[in-house]
Design an enzyme around this catalytic site. Structure first.
Site, short mmCIF file in Angstrom:
data_model
loop_
_atom_site.label_atom_id
_atom_site.label_comp_id
_atom_site.label_asym_id
_atom_site.label_seq_id
_atom_site.Cartn_x
_atom_site.Cartn_y
_atom_site.Cartn_z
N LYS A 111 6.38 -45.61 104.32
CA LYS A 111 7.46 -45.84 104.72
C LYS A 111 7.44 -45.93 106.19
O LYS A 111 7.98 -46.80 106.97
CB LYS A 111 8.60 -44.76 104.10
CG LYS A 111 9.95 -44.88 104.93
CD LYS A 111 10.65 -43.74 104.40
CE LYS A 111 11.66 -43.26 105.14
NZ LYS A 111 11.66 -42.69 106.21
N ASN A 112 6.88 -44.77 106.73
CA ASN A 112 6.76 -44.55 108.15
C ASN A 112 6.16 -45.56 109.12
O ASN A 112 6.14 -45.33 110.27
CB ASN A 112 6.66 -42.82 108.51
CG ASN A 112 7.76 -42.12 108.07
OD1 ASN A 112 8.93 -42.59 107.81
ND2 ASN A 112 7.47 -40.67 107.97
N ARG A 129 17.89 -44.58 110.04
CA ARG A 129 17.56 -44.15 111.31
C ARG A 129 16.32 -44.77 112.18
O ARG A 129 16.24 -45.11 113.28
CB ARG A 129 17.14 -42.49 111.19
CG ARG A 129 17.86 -41.84 112.23
CD ARG A 129 17.18 -40.57 112.56
NE ARG A 129 16.51 -40.53 113.84
CZ ARG A 129 17.21 -40.45 114.94
NH1 ARG A 129 18.36 -40.31 114.91
NH2 ARG A 129 16.66 -40.67 116.10
N ASP A 154 21.14 -36.61 111.24
CA ASP A 154 21.15 -36.58 109.75
C ASP A 154 20.75 -34.95 109.26
O ASP A 154 20.84 -34.23 110.00
CB ASP A 154 20.22 -37.47 109.08
CG ASP A 154 18.80 -37.33 109.54
OD1 ASP A 154 18.54 -36.18 110.15
OD2 ASP A 154 17.79 -38.35 109.55
N ASP A 166 7.46 -33.34 106.86
CA ASP A 166 7.83 -34.10 105.73
C ASP A 166 7.58 -33.61 104.33
O ASP A 166 8.10 -33.80 103.29
CB ASP A 166 7.39 -35.54 105.77
CG ASP A 166 8.31 -36.61 106.92
OD1 ASP A 166 9.22 -35.71 107.40
OD2 ASP A 166 8.15 -37.64 107.12
C1 UD1 Z 1 9.20 -39.48 112.33
C2 UD1 Z 1 9.23 -39.90 110.86
C3 UD1 Z 1 9.68 -38.43 110.11
C4 UD1 Z 1 8.92 -37.21 110.66
C5 UD1 Z 1 8.74 -37.04 112.02
C6 UD1 Z 1 7.89 -36.15 112.42
C7 UD1 Z 1 9.89 -41.81 110.80
C8 UD1 Z 1 10.75 -42.94 110.21
N1 UD1 Z 1 10.33 -40.97 110.51
O1 UD1 Z 1 10.67 -39.31 112.94
O2 UD1 Z 1 9.72 -38.88 108.58
O3 UD1 Z 1 9.42 -36.25 109.82
O4 UD1 Z 1 8.41 -38.62 112.74
O5 UD1 Z 1 6.59 -36.34 112.00
O6 UD1 Z 1 8.65 -42.54 111.30
N2 UD1 Z 1 12.91 -35.66 119.70
C9 UD1 Z 1 13.76 -35.37 120.95
N3 UD1 Z 1 13.62 -36.35 121.95
C10 UD1 Z 1 13.58 -37.61 121.71
C11 UD1 Z 1 12.70 -37.92 120.43
C12 UD1 Z 1 12.41 -36.66 119.56
O7 UD1 Z 1 14.00 -34.19 121.25
O8 UD1 Z 1 13.69 -38.55 122.42
C13 UD1 Z 1 12.51 -34.26 118.86
C14 UD1 Z 1 13.21 -34.59 117.51
O9 UD1 Z 1 14.60 -34.14 117.57
C15 UD1 Z 1 12.22 -33.72 116.76
C16 UD1 Z 1 10.91 -33.78 117.26
O10 UD1 Z 1 11.26 -34.44 118.63
O11 UD1 Z 1 12.56 -32.30 116.73
C17 UD1 Z 1 9.98 -34.90 116.58
O12 UD1 Z 1 10.62 -36.05 116.60
P1 UD1 Z 1 9.92 -37.47 116.44
O13 UD1 Z 1 8.61 -37.19 116.08
O14 UD1 Z 1 10.40 -38.32 117.39
O15 UD1 Z 1 10.33 -37.97 114.84
P2 UD1 Z 1 10.89 -39.34 114.34
O16 UD1 Z 1 10.06 -40.43 115.00
O17 UD1 Z 1 12.57 -39.33 114.44
#
Ligand code: UD1
Length: 410
Positions: free
Chosen positions: A7-8, A77, A101, A293
Site C-alpha cells: 500500500k505504501n 492521506r 488522523d 506500522d
Molecule cells: C508513511 C506511511 C505510514 C508510516 C510512516 C512512517 C504512507 C502512505 N504512510 O507516512 O504508514 O507509518 O510513513 O514509516 O506511506 N513529519 C513532520 N513534518 C513533515 C512530515 C512528517 O513533522 O513535514 C513527522 C510526522 O508527523 C511523523 C514523522 O515525521 O511524526 C514521520 O512521518 P512520515 O515519515 O512523513 O510519515 P508519512 O509519510 O506520513
C-alpha cells in the site's frame, strides 16, 4: 500465504505516473480501497485511471489540472504525494490538507521547506497547501535539502518535485524505506537520473525527459510481518511469499528472540510459534528500524508474552491510543509519553473493541485470536484500507474470524 504489493508503495507510484504524459501501468497492486481512492485523486487532476484486479493503468494528459479536489484528497492521506509531481509538471500545485488522523497530527512542514529550497513559494491557504514555481524570475532549481527527520512523505515529494529542476538536488537524511527504493526504481525506469536509493543521501540530476513505464509494486512488508506476528501469537505455522525477507530482517530477528523459529522458504520465509512467546522490547524508528506500522502487532504479542516488554514509539505521537482498547481485552498495559509498558498475561478476555486505524485494527484482531471468547472489532473498514482480503487470509491461516456488516461506531 501470498502477499501482494505494498500500500505504501503503490499510492506513491500512482502519483509518480503524473510525471510523464502517456500511459503508465502498475502491476501487483493490492486490492484495497485506497487504490481506487487514489485513482479518484488522479482523475480530479485530469487523468484517466482504470483499476482492473491487481493492475492499474493511468493515462496522463499533456495538460494537468494542478488543483486537487478536496473530496477525493480528504479520503486518503497519502494523496498529499501528488504535491511534488504537480509542482514538477505544472509549476503549481494546490492540494487540500488531508487533515490529521488517529495516529498523530502529521504536519507537512518538511515537504514545504524542501519545495521552498527548490525555489517554489509555498504556503497554507484556505485549507490547502499551495506551491508555486512560476512567474518572472522563479524556477525550480536543484538544491541541497537536509531533512530534520527522515520523513517518508517529505522524501517522496521533494524527490518527485526535483526531477525536472535545473541542476542537482541532494536530499540528506532521506528516508530509506523499501517503498522509497521502489519509487526511485520506477522514476529511474521513467528516465530520471537518481542515485542513492536506500541510503540516506539521494542525488537527483534534474531536467531529464520522463516517459511512462510499466512497473511491478514490491510486496507489502507490513502485511507479511502481520502474518508473522499472527503465527507467533497463536503458536501457528505460517509461510509468507511475495515479500523480500530482507525488508523484515530486524522484525524476524526479534520474533526469534521471542521464541519463534524462522527459516527461509523459496523467496519468502516461514515463521513457527511454539508455546508462550518470551517478552521482548520494541523501539519504533525509521527504516531499517522497527516500523511504527507494526507497533500494534508488537503490543498484541507483548500482551500475551511471558514477562514485561517496553515499547517505545518514536515516530507518531498518537499511536498509543489503541492501547486502551488492548486493555479492554485484558492486557496489562500502560503508557507514559512515548513509552508503553506491557506485562504479559496468560489469557486475554474477549470484549468489543474499536479499530481506530488500519494497523491498530489489525493488532486488535491478532489479540482477539487468542482472547477467551468472541471478540468484536468495530470499524474494520480501517483494516480494509491496508489489508486486501484480511478476513479471508486469516481464515486461510486457521483463524476463527468472520465479518459482520455493521455501521461505523465513531
Ligand atoms: C508513511 C506511511 C505510514 C508510516 C510512516 C512512517 C504512507 C502512505 N504512510 O507516512 O504508514 O507509518 O510513513 O514509516 O506511506 N513529519 C513532520 N513534518 C513533515 C512530515 C512528517 O513533522 O513535514 C513527522 C510526522 O508527523 C511523523 C514523522 O515525521 O511524526 C514521520 O512521518 P512520515 O515519515 O512523513 O510519515 P508519512 O509519510 O506520513
Amino acid at each position: 500465504m501470498d502477499v501482494v504489493g505494498a500500500k505504501n508503495s503503490v499510492l506513491k507510484l500512482m502519483a509518480a505516473a503524473l510525471l510523464a504524459e502517456g500511459r503508465t501501468t502498475i502491476t501487483n497492486c493490492p486490492r484495497i480501497l485506497d487504490v481506487p481512492l487514489m485513482g479518484d485523486v488522479l482523475r480530479s487532476l485530469g487523468c484517466e485511471v482504470a483499476v482492473d484486479g491487481d493492475v492499474v493503468v493511468i493515462d496522463v494528459p499533456a495538460e494537468l489540472n494542478p488543483e486537487a479536489d478536496y473530496r477525493s484528497v480528504s479520503r486518503l492521506r497519502a494523496s498529499v504525494c501528488v504535491l511534488g509531481p504537480l509542482v514538477a509538471r505544472c509549476r503549481r500545485a494546490v492540494v487540500p490538507l488531508p487533515g490529521g488522523d488517529a495516529i498523530g497530527s502529521r504536519p507537512l512542514d518538511m515537504h514545504q521547506a524542501g519545495l521552498r529550497l527548490l525555489g517554489a513559494r509555498s504556503e497554507i491557504s484556505h485549507g490547502c497547501v499551495v506551491a508555486e514555481a512560476d512567474g518572472p524570475g522563479v524556477a525550480l532549481r536543484g538544491a541541497q535539502v537536509w531533512l530534520d527527520f527522515p520523513s517518508v512523505g517529505a522524501t517522496e515529494n521533494i524527490l518527485m518535485a526535483s526531477v525536472f529542476a535545473e541542476g542537482t538536488t541532494v536530499i540528506d537524511n532521506a528516508a530509506r524505506e523499501p517503498e522509497i527504493v521502489d519509487l526511485v526504481r520506477m522514476l529511474q525506469e521513467m528516465g530520471a537520473k537518481i542515485s542513492g536509493g536506500g541510503t540516506s543521501t539521494l542525488t537527483v540530476h534534474g531536467g531529464a525527459e520522463l516517459t511512462p513505464t510499466t512497473h511491478r509494486v514490491i510486496g507489502d512488508r507490513i502485511v507479511g510481518a502481520t502474518w508473522a506476528f499472527a503465527s507467533v501469537i497463536t503458536s501457528g505455522d505460517v509461510t509468507v511469499q511475495g515479500v523480500d525477507p530482507h525488508h523484515l530482517d530486524l522484525v524476524l530477528d526479534k520474533l526469534m528472540q521471542a521464541g519463534a523459529t524462522v527459516e527461509p522458504v523459496g523467496e519468502g520465509f516461514r515463521v513457527v510459534g511454539s508455546g508462550r512467546p518470551r517478552s521482548v522490547d520494541w523501539v519504533t524508528l525509521p527504516y531499517p528500524g522497527f516500523a511504527t506500522d507494526l507497533q500494534p502487532m508488537a503490543i498484541a504479542l507483548s500482551a500475551v508474552s511471558d514477562g514485561t516488554s517496553m515499547i517505545t514509539e518514536n515516530v507518531f505521537e498518537g499511536r498509543f491510543r489503541f492501547v486502551e482498547e488492548m486493555v479492554r481485552l485484558g492486557a496489562d498495559a500502560r503508557t507514559d509519553g512515548h513509552h508503553a509498558v506491557v506485562r504479559g498475561v496468560e489469557r486475554l478476555s474477549s470484549a468489543p473493541v474499536w479499530a481506530s486505524d488500519i494497523r491498530a485494527g489489525a493488532g486488535l484482531v491478532l489479540a482477539g485470536l487468542v482472547a477467551d471468547g468472541e471478540t468484536e472489532v468495530w470499524d474494520v473498514a480501517h483494516i480494509d484500507r491496508g489489508y486486501p482480503l484480511f478476513v479471508e487470509n486469516l481464515t486461510a491461516l486457521g483463524g476463527d474470524i468472520r465479518r459482520v456488516n455493521a455501521p461505523p461506531v465513531r
